[in-house]
Design a protein around this motif. Structure first.
Motif, PDB file in Angstrom:
ATOM      1  N   PHE A 149      23.676 116.138 123.370  1.00  0.00           N
ATOM      2  CA  PHE A 149      22.708 115.065 123.592  1.00  0.00           C
ATOM      3  C   PHE A 149      21.904 115.383 124.852  1.00  0.00           C
ATOM      4  O   PHE A 149      21.528 114.486 125.590  1.00  0.00           O
ATOM      5  CB  PHE A 149      23.416 113.719 123.723  1.00  0.00           C
ATOM      6  N   CYS A 187      18.693 113.499 125.544  1.00  0.00           N
ATOM      7  CA  CYS A 187      18.959 112.100 125.907  1.00  0.00           C
ATOM      8  C   CYS A 187      19.454 111.999 127.345  1.00  0.00           C
ATOM      9  O   CYS A 187      19.032 111.106 128.092  1.00  0.00           O
ATOM     10  CB  CYS A 187      19.973 111.490 124.949  1.00  0.00           C
ATOM     11  N   TRP A 202      16.971 109.783 117.717  1.00  0.00           N
ATOM     12  CA  TRP A 202      18.024 109.952 118.720  1.00  0.00           C
ATOM     13  C   TRP A 202      18.814 108.666 118.914  1.00  0.00           C
ATOM     14  O   TRP A 202      20.025 108.702 119.178  1.00  0.00           O
ATOM     15  CB  TRP A 202      17.443 110.419 120.046  1.00  0.00           C
ATOM     16  N   ASP A 214      21.479 108.587 116.319  1.00  0.00           N
ATOM     17  CA  ASP A 214      22.587 109.487 116.631  1.00  0.00           C
ATOM     18  C   ASP A 214      23.422 108.995 117.815  1.00  0.00           C
ATOM     19  O   ASP A 214      24.640 109.187 117.831  1.00  0.00           O
ATOM     20  CB  ASP A 214      22.067 110.901 116.886  1.00  0.00           C
ATOM     21  N   LYS A 221      27.181 111.224 117.379  1.00  0.00           N
ATOM     22  CA  LYS A 221      27.043 112.665 117.147  1.00  0.00           C
ATOM     23  C   LYS A 221      25.652 112.942 116.599  1.00  0.00           C
ATOM     24  O   LYS A 221      25.002 112.061 116.024  1.00  0.00           O
ATOM     25  CB  LYS A 221      28.106 113.194 116.194  1.00  0.00           C
ATOM     26  N   GLU A 222      25.224 114.174 116.785  1.00  0.00           N
ATOM     27  CA  GLU A 222      23.920 114.573 116.288  1.00  0.00           C
ATOM     28  C   GLU A 222      24.038 114.844 114.788  1.00  0.00           C
ATOM     29  O   GLU A 222      24.803 115.710 114.369  1.00  0.00           O
ATOM     30  CB  GLU A 222      23.438 115.817 117.031  1.00  0.00           C
ATOM     31  N   GLU A 282      18.567 117.726 113.028  1.00  0.00           N
ATOM     32  CA  GLU A 282      17.748 118.315 114.075  1.00  0.00           C
ATOM     33  C   GLU A 282      16.649 117.337 114.483  1.00  0.00           C
ATOM     34  O   GLU A 282      16.059 116.664 113.636  1.00  0.00           O
ATOM     35  CB  GLU A 282      17.120 119.610 113.568  1.00  0.00           C
ATOM     36  N   HIS A 283      16.377 117.277 115.767  1.00  0.00           N
ATOM     37  CA  HIS A 283      15.319 116.421 116.301  1.00  0.00           C
ATOM     38  C   HIS A 283      14.258 117.308 116.940  1.00  0.00           C
ATOM     39  O   HIS A 283      14.586 118.165 117.757  1.00  0.00           O
ATOM     40  CB  HIS A 283      15.864 115.444 117.339  1.00  0.00           C
TER      41      HIS A 283
END
Length: 189
Positions: free
Chosen positions: A3, A6, A26, A29, A34-35, A38-39
């Motif tokens: 993260f 973030c 985001w 997530d 958890k992710e 994909e960002h």
């Protein structure tokens, strides 16, 4: 999964003493912990009423307001609706951030796309165990409901079963007002 983006925003905003919160994918997530995908970017939000305070706080950044998809220099004017998106570039290290302005009315957050939809202001955000504030997922999903892309559908299906019943009902009601034929409605009933 990381993260890092973030945490970077959290560090940047650590001295900002007005409400702010991670938004978009985001935020989903952060809620999950958890992710999940994909960002390509990160955005955070502040209340419209605090925009000039934010600009003063981020003194080392150059700002652009977005009007009808075009970028224009944001001087020191107070931005009114329909303008709600700001992009900023750090003057030294060239970092980029996207900031979204959120509406308020007395004690409520108000959905800028349909002012009939609101949420108690004190309940629109949550915090991770490390203190990162994020916009609650039911509100994020309401924003994502307009012309949902594949990633928006991914976000919806990633959390729809994890939403508390009250939050799921709020999202259902908001969608019935805003997009009564929306494809997500059947999964919230």
């Amino acid at each position: 999964m990381s993260f890092e983006q973030c945490r970077s925003i959290h560090s940047l905003m650590s001295g900002y003493d007005k409400p702010w919160f991670i938004a978009g994918g985001w935020a989903i997530d952060l809620f999950i912990g958890k992710e999940t995908r994909e960002h390509t970017d990160i955005e955070f939000a502040v209340f419209r009423k605090d925009q000039l305070y934010l600009k003063d706080y981020l003194k080392e950044w150059k700002f652009k307001k977005v009007i009808n998809g075009e970028f224009y220099t944001w001087e020191n004017e107070f931005l009114e609706l329909p303008i709600h998106e700001i992009h900023a570039l750090h003057l030294r290290n060239r970092d980029k951030i996207e900031i979204l302005l959120n509406e308020t009315s007395e004690n409520d957050w108000v959905f800028r796309r349909d002012l009939r939809i609101s949420y108690p202001l004190k309940s629109i955000r949550s915090f991770t165990v490390t203190g990162i504030p994020y916009l609650n997922p039911e509100i994020v999903l309401l924003y994502k409901a307009k012309n949902p892309r594949e990633k928006d559908d991914q976000d919806f299906f990633a959390i729809k079963d994890d939403l508390e019943e009250e939050k799921k009902k709020w999202l259902l009601h908001a969608l019935e007002i805003y997009e009564p034929e929306h494809k997500w409605i059947e999964f919230l009933i």
